[in-house]
Design a protein around this motif. Structure first.
Motif, PDB file in Angstrom:
ATOM      1  N   LEU A 111       0.814  -1.207   0.000  1.00 30.84           N
ATOM      2  CA  LEU A 111       0.000   0.000   0.000  1.00 30.84           C
ATOM      3  C   LEU A 111       0.854   1.266   0.000  1.00 30.84           C
ATOM      4  O   LEU A 111       0.525   2.249  -0.670  1.00 30.84           O
ATOM      5  N   VAL A 112       1.960   1.256   0.757  1.00 31.24           N
ATOM      6  CA  VAL A 112       2.832   2.431   0.765  1.00 31.24           C
ATOM      7  C   VAL A 112       3.450   2.660  -0.611  1.00 31.24           C
ATOM      8  O   VAL A 112       3.517   3.803  -1.098  1.00 31.24           O
ATOM      9  N   TYR A 113       3.880   1.590  -1.253  1.00 33.24           N
ATOM     10  CA  TYR A 113       4.462   1.745  -2.591  1.00 33.24           C
ATOM     11  C   TYR A 113       3.406   2.205  -3.600  1.00 33.24           C
ATOM     12  O   TYR A 113       3.678   3.054  -4.468  1.00 33.24           O
ATOM     13  N   GLU A 122       7.454   8.972  -4.500  1.00 35.91           N
ATOM     14  CA  GLU A 122       8.260   7.766  -4.309  1.00 35.91           C
ATOM     15  C   GLU A 122       9.674   8.096  -3.859  1.00 35.91           C
ATOM     16  O   GLU A 122      10.284   7.344  -3.088  1.00 35.91           O
ATOM     17  N   ASN A 123      10.230   9.205  -4.319  1.00 37.82           N
ATOM     18  CA  ASN A 123      11.601   9.562  -3.965  1.00 37.82           C
ATOM     19  C   ASN A 123      11.749   9.899  -2.484  1.00 37.82           C
ATOM     20  O   ASN A 123      12.853   9.810  -1.936  1.00 37.82           O
ATOM     21  N   TYR A 124      10.674  10.292  -1.820  1.00 40.75           N
ATOM     22  CA  TYR A 124      10.756  10.663  -0.408  1.00 40.75           C
ATOM     23  C   TYR A 124      10.626   9.452   0.523  1.00 40.75           C
ATOM     24  O   TYR A 124      11.100   9.487   1.660  1.00 40.75           O
ATOM     25  N   PHE A 125       9.977   8.402   0.057  1.00 41.02           N
ATOM     26  CA  PHE A 125       9.752   7.227   0.899  1.00 41.02           C
ATOM     27  C   PHE A 125      10.426   5.977   0.342  1.00 41.02           C
ATOM     28  O   PHE A 125      10.112   4.871   0.763  1.00 41.02           O
ATOM     29  N   GLY A 126      11.331   6.145  -0.602  1.00 40.42           N
ATOM     30  CA  GLY A 126      11.969   4.986  -1.210  1.00 40.42           C
ATOM     31  C   GLY A 126      12.813   4.171  -0.248  1.00 40.42           C
ATOM     32  O   GLY A 126      12.944   2.953  -0.404  1.00 40.42           O
ATOM     33  N   CYS A 127      13.366   4.812   0.770  1.00 45.10           N
ATOM     34  CA  CYS A 127      14.213   4.085   1.717  1.00 45.10           C
ATOM     35  C   CYS A 127      13.403   3.185   2.646  1.00 45.10           C
ATOM     36  O   CYS A 127      13.982   2.305   3.303  1.00 45.10           O
ATOM     37  N   PHE A 128      12.088   3.367   2.720  1.00 45.91           N
ATOM     38  CA  PHE A 128      11.262   2.555   3.624  1.00 45.91           C
ATOM     39  C   PHE A 128      10.595   1.376   2.922  1.00 45.91           C
ATOM     40  O   PHE A 128       9.957   0.562   3.590  1.00 45.91           O
ATOM     41  N   PHE A 129      10.709   1.262   1.621  1.00 46.10           N
ATOM     42  CA  PHE A 129      10.046   0.179   0.911  1.00 46.10           C
ATOM     43  C   PHE A 129      10.615  -1.200   1.257  1.00 46.10           C
ATOM     44  O   PHE A 129       9.856  -2.159   1.392  1.00 46.10           O
ATOM     45  N   PRO A 130      11.941  -1.382   1.405  1.00 45.17           N
ATOM     46  CA  PRO A 130      12.441  -2.711   1.780  1.00 45.17           C
ATOM     47  C   PRO A 130      12.281  -3.045   3.267  1.00 45.17           C
ATOM     48  O   PRO A 130      12.529  -4.184   3.662  1.00 45.17           O
TER      49      PRO A 130
END
Length: 295
Positions: A111-113, A122-130
């Motif tokens: 959902l976040v992705y 996406e560039n602001y939350f990309g570090c939290f996807f993994p």
């Protein structure tokens, strides 16, 4: 059908004891030499049943016996099931908890992705996807991380289509699974950063290849051509009359890609280490000495 009036008349008299038609009842006990045995329930060995079926039947029979001893209603053998351990440390509770947590992690990541792509943040939350995949691997092992990654990809496949699902796997999913698996196995930071750097670089190349196939344009050639022109301009401005070869351009491109990947992976290691330490999982982390002193 007519009844014989002689046999059922009121004048009929009982047979005397000395009559040859009188059969006296036998009151003497049965001789012990010839015991009477009726094998109404033949043994399982006569049917050549497997031992697993025999043991399962014995467990159900003991469960029914305990139920009858406690005064409960007797259930048929088909309704009796093997007793299961439902305590917090039992296998049923642990498997259920693993399934629920992996599902929650997968839903959160998907959902976040999806929302980040829809809102172009996406560039602001990309570090939290993994992060959900790494957390699932740390808590439930490599199998838990793999299931979370696959469940997230399936969720994105349903919500956004195959392109978004494949993009997530190449850029974030496989990286989170590799990082979580290495941390779960207790690998050092040097090994973890090096392997995750390779995974990230291969994933980036795969993403560029898939995008080139979809738009029917070779993006790698465009990157190398622009890089060749930039380096040529720099050499000319510096007074160096040398035309760089394509091998040099490919080497510079690879070095830049690896540097980008290693910086990203190193920042993810720092961020996730602080996050897991705050969650009380410091004993599960293999942190370097300088970071342990800083935390």
């Amino acid at each position: 059908m007519k009844l014989n009036p002689v046999l059922f008349s009121s004048n009929t008299k009982p047979l005397p004891l000395h009559s040859p038609f009188f059969l006296p009842l036998r009151t003497s006990p049965i001789s012990p030499k010839l015991p009477l045995k009726l094998n109404l329930y033949p043994s399982a060995a006569s049917f050549n049943l497997p031992n697993s079926i025999i043991r399962h039947g014995e467990r159900r029979y003991r469960a029914s016996a305990r139920t009858s001893e406690k005064g409960g209603a007797f259930s048929s053998p088909l309704e009796l099931e093997e007793e299961e351990d439902l305590s917090p440390n039992g296998p049923v509770y642990r498997n259920t908890l693993r399934l629920v947590e992996c599902s929650m992690f997968a839903a959160s990541a998907g959902l976040v992705y999806f929302l980040s792509n829809s809102l172009s943040i996406e560039n602001y939350f990309g570090c939290f996807f993994p992060l959900p995949i790494v957390l699932s691997s740390m808590r439930w092992g490599i199998a838990g991380g793999r299931k979370t990654m696959v469940a997230t990809a399936v969720l994105l496949l349903v919500l956004s289509g195959p392109l978004k699902a494949l993009t997530y796997l190449l850029t974030h999913g496989v990286l989170g699974f590799a990082m979580g698996s290495l941390w779960r196995l207790g690998a050092s930071w040097s090994v973890s950063i090096f392997l995750c750097m390779l995974v990230r670089a291969v994933g980036a190349l795969g993403y560029v290849t898939i995008t080139s196939f979809l738009i029917k344009e070779n993006i790698l050639d465009l990157i190398t051509i622009n890089l060749h022109a930039t380096i040529s301009i720099l050499f000319t401005a510096s007074g160096i009359n040398i035309i760089p070869s394509m091998d040099l351009i490919y080497a510079i491109f690879g070095i830049v890609l690896l540097l980008n990947s290693v910086f990203l992976v190193f920042l993810l290691h720092l961020l996730y280490s602080v996050f897991f330490t705050r969650l009380g999982m410091r004993s599960s982390l293999n942190l370097p000495r300088w970071l342990e002193k800083a935390i």
